[in-house]
Write an enzyme that holds these catalytic residues in place. Structure first.
Site, PDB file in Angstrom:
ATOM      1  N   HIS A 198      13.564   6.369   0.943  1.00  0.00           N
ATOM      2  CA  HIS A 198      13.037   5.572   2.061  1.00  0.00           C
ATOM      3  C   HIS A 198      14.105   4.556   2.465  1.00  0.00           C
ATOM      4  CE1 HIS A 198      10.555   2.644   4.212  1.00  0.00           C
ATOM      5  NE2 HIS A 198       9.643   3.588   4.331  1.00  0.00           N
ATOM      6  N   CYS A 236      11.893   6.973   8.248  1.00  0.00           N
ATOM      7  CA  CYS A 236      10.879   6.006   8.670  1.00  0.00           C
ATOM      8  C   CYS A 236      11.304   5.391  10.010  1.00  0.00           C
ATOM      9  CB  CYS A 236      10.722   4.931   7.598  1.00  0.00           C
ATOM     10  SG  CYS A 236       9.559   3.647   8.082  1.00  0.00           S
ATOM     11  N   HIS A 263       7.821   9.048   8.404  1.00  0.00           N
ATOM     12  CA  HIS A 263       6.867   7.957   8.641  1.00  0.00           C
ATOM     13  C   HIS A 263       6.962   7.603  10.117  1.00  0.00           C
ATOM     14  CE1 HIS A 263       6.954   6.123   4.279  1.00  0.00           C
ATOM     15  NE2 HIS A 263       6.466   7.346   4.333  1.00  0.00           N
ATOM     16  N   ASP A 308       2.454   5.691   9.977  1.00  0.00           N
ATOM     17  CA  ASP A 308       2.740   4.582   9.061  1.00  0.00           C
ATOM     18  C   ASP A 308       1.913   3.378   9.510  1.00  0.00           C
ATOM     19  OD1 ASP A 308       3.908   3.332   6.946  1.00  0.00           O
ATOM     20  OD2 ASP A 308       5.936   3.325   7.748  1.00  0.00           O
ATOM     21  N   HIS A 309       2.211   2.231   9.008  1.00  0.00           N
ATOM     22  CA  HIS A 309       1.423   1.007   9.233  1.00  0.00           C
ATOM     23  C   HIS A 309       0.623   1.020  10.533  1.00  0.00           C
ATOM     24  CE1 HIS A 309       4.812  -1.244   6.913  1.00  0.00           C
ATOM     25  NE2 HIS A 309       4.255  -0.275   6.220  1.00  0.00           N
ATOM     26  N   TYR A 322      -2.357  -0.961   6.155  1.00  0.00           N
ATOM     27  CA  TYR A 322      -2.940   0.284   5.636  1.00  0.00           C
ATOM     28  C   TYR A 322      -4.457   0.377   5.790  1.00  0.00           C
ATOM     29  CZ  TYR A 322       1.594   1.810   4.095  1.00  0.00           C
ATOM     30  OH  TYR A 322       2.895   2.248   4.098  1.00  0.00           O
TER      31      TYR A 322
HETATM   32  C1  DNO Z   1       5.795   0.631   3.330  1.00  0.00           C
HETATM   33  C2  DNO Z   1       6.238   1.884   2.725  1.00  0.00           C
HETATM   34  C3  DNO Z   1       7.199   1.655   1.581  1.00  0.00           C
HETATM   35  C4  DNO Z   1       7.555   2.963   0.913  1.00  0.00           C
HETATM   36  C5  DNO Z   1       8.523   2.830  -0.229  1.00  0.00           C
HETATM   37  C6  DNO Z   1       9.010   4.171  -0.656  1.00  0.00           C
HETATM   38  O1  DNO Z   1       4.810   0.582   3.975  1.00  0.00           O
HETATM   39  O2  DNO Z   1       6.757   2.751   3.658  1.00  0.00           O
HETATM   40  O3  DNO Z   1       6.608   0.798   0.650  1.00  0.00           O
HETATM   41  O4  DNO Z   1       6.399   3.555   0.407  1.00  0.00           O
HETATM   42  O5  DNO Z   1       9.605   2.050   0.114  1.00  0.00           O
HETATM   43  O6  DNO Z   1       9.565   4.105  -1.932  1.00  0.00           O
END
Ligand code: DNO
Length: 343
Positions: A198, A236, A263, A308-309, A322
């Site tokens: 990531h 991401c 992501h 993602d978020h 989340y």
């Molecule tokens: C945040 C996530 C990160 C991710 C880690 C992967 O929302 O995308 O915490 O899970 O960095 O190791």
């Protein structure tokens, strides 16, 4: 590509049943949260988790994350034992059908923001990173805590870690990443596990601590360590999109077969080192989400993708970034983009 959702296990207020009802939702990405970082994930525990997910008609093929111990990132003499444990966990995950393992190489702090409940004009709450608010915080004297950070350290252990990293150069951290990858990749390759690093979030140094996975050059260097496709990337869009210089579609085309997990989220860049997380739509932020999906379709991306978020909307409370509602809207938007772009 298959759509997935991050789930924080039985304690997550978002349930598997909720997630299953999101249109075309196929996979859960999760982790074993109660095993301390560095200890082995046993096959029994992995199997239990997998069964609980499959019982709801979802698949479990991507782990997020199998965390890398600070001892490995710091390169101490304890690292070899911890790397052996990591390899054993990889073997146990492969034996249970896991295909991709996400990790990061961010020292001490995973994703970092200056505020978790910034109110947007529409009344929703979101995550924001304002560099001028963070740059003056000294983590040695301020009590900080964000979701995603390992909370198992005492104050003095944490200060020791921070002090050690402040003396570490980017080159040393790269050397420690190489040492780790040289050790674990043969196991990943043998057991056909794709590793997916990531990016650092935000993709620049914070608190005087080095951060190294931030842009195209970082990925070139990562692949120069080993160009086998198992040495891969968790792409991401929100983390990388915080830097205006990162041309995301171009990076997707360049690193195609190394991208195993995506992501999808949007950020609006406020200035060179500040951004606010927005709704997922291209028009909400600075990332062209459609161009990202076009590039993924062009490389015939076969991996896993997840919203993602999300913002907190409709009065939802819970783990920052989340909740269910806005991530579900994000999932539906991703579905729409995929359908539109691929037809
Ligand atoms: C945040 C996530 C990160 C991710 C880690 C992967 O929302 O995308 O915490 O899970 O960095 O190791």
């Amino acid at each position: 590509m298959e759509l997935s959702f991050r789930w924080y296990g039985e304690d997550d207020p978002v349930t598997l049943k909720n997630i299953k009802q999101i249109p075309d939702m196929k996979q859960i990405v999760t982790a074993i949260y109660d095993v301390p970082v560095g200890e082995v994930w046993t096959s029994e525990r992995i199997k239990q988790l997998k069964q609980s997910i499959e019982a709801e008609g979802l698949k479990f093929e991507v782990v997020e994350s199998l965390p890398v111990s600070e001892e490995i990132k710091m390169g101490t003499d304890k690292r070899d034992t911890l790397i052996e444990n990591y390899k054993t966990s990889l073997i146990n995950l492969a034996a249970n059908g896991i295909k991709t393992v996400t990790y990061n190489f961010m020292p001490v702090f995973d994703w970092t923001r200056s505020q978790l409940d910034y109110e947007l004009a529409d009344g929703s709450n979101t995550l924001i990173y304002k560099h001028d608010q963070l740059k003056d915080i000294d983590p040695l004297t301020t009590d900080l805590n964000l979701p995603g950070w390992d909370e198992s350290y005492s104050r003095s252990e944490m200060n020791q870690l921070i002090t050690t990293y402040r003396d570490m150069s980017d080159e040393q951290l790269w050397a420690n990443l190489k040492y780790f990858l040289d050790a674990v990749l043969p196991t990943a390759i043998e057991h056909d596990i794709d590793l997916a690093i990531h990016p650092d979030d935000p993709p620049w140094s914070i608190f005087g601590i080095p951060r190294i996975i931030k842009n195209k050059d970082s990925y070139k260097r990562l692949l120069s360590i080993n160009d086998d496709a198992h040495n891969g990337i968790c792409f991401c869009t929100g983390s990388l999109g915080a830097l205006a210089d990162n041309d995301l579609p171009n990076m997707i085309r360049e690193f195609g077969t190394h991208i195993h997990f995506v992501h999808m989220r949007n950020v609006k860049r406020l200035d060179e080192f500040s951004f606010v997380e927005t709704g997922h739509l291209s028009k909400n932020g600075s990332v062209d989400m459609k161009a990202v999906v076009e590039a993924l379709c062009e490389i015939e991306f076969k991996g896993t993708i997840r919203p993602d978020h999300g913002r907190m909307i409709w009065g939802e409370t819970g783990k920052a970034g989340y909740g269910l509602f806005d991530r579900a809207l994000g999932a539906t938007y991703i579905n729409g983009l995929i359908e539109g772009v691929s037809k």
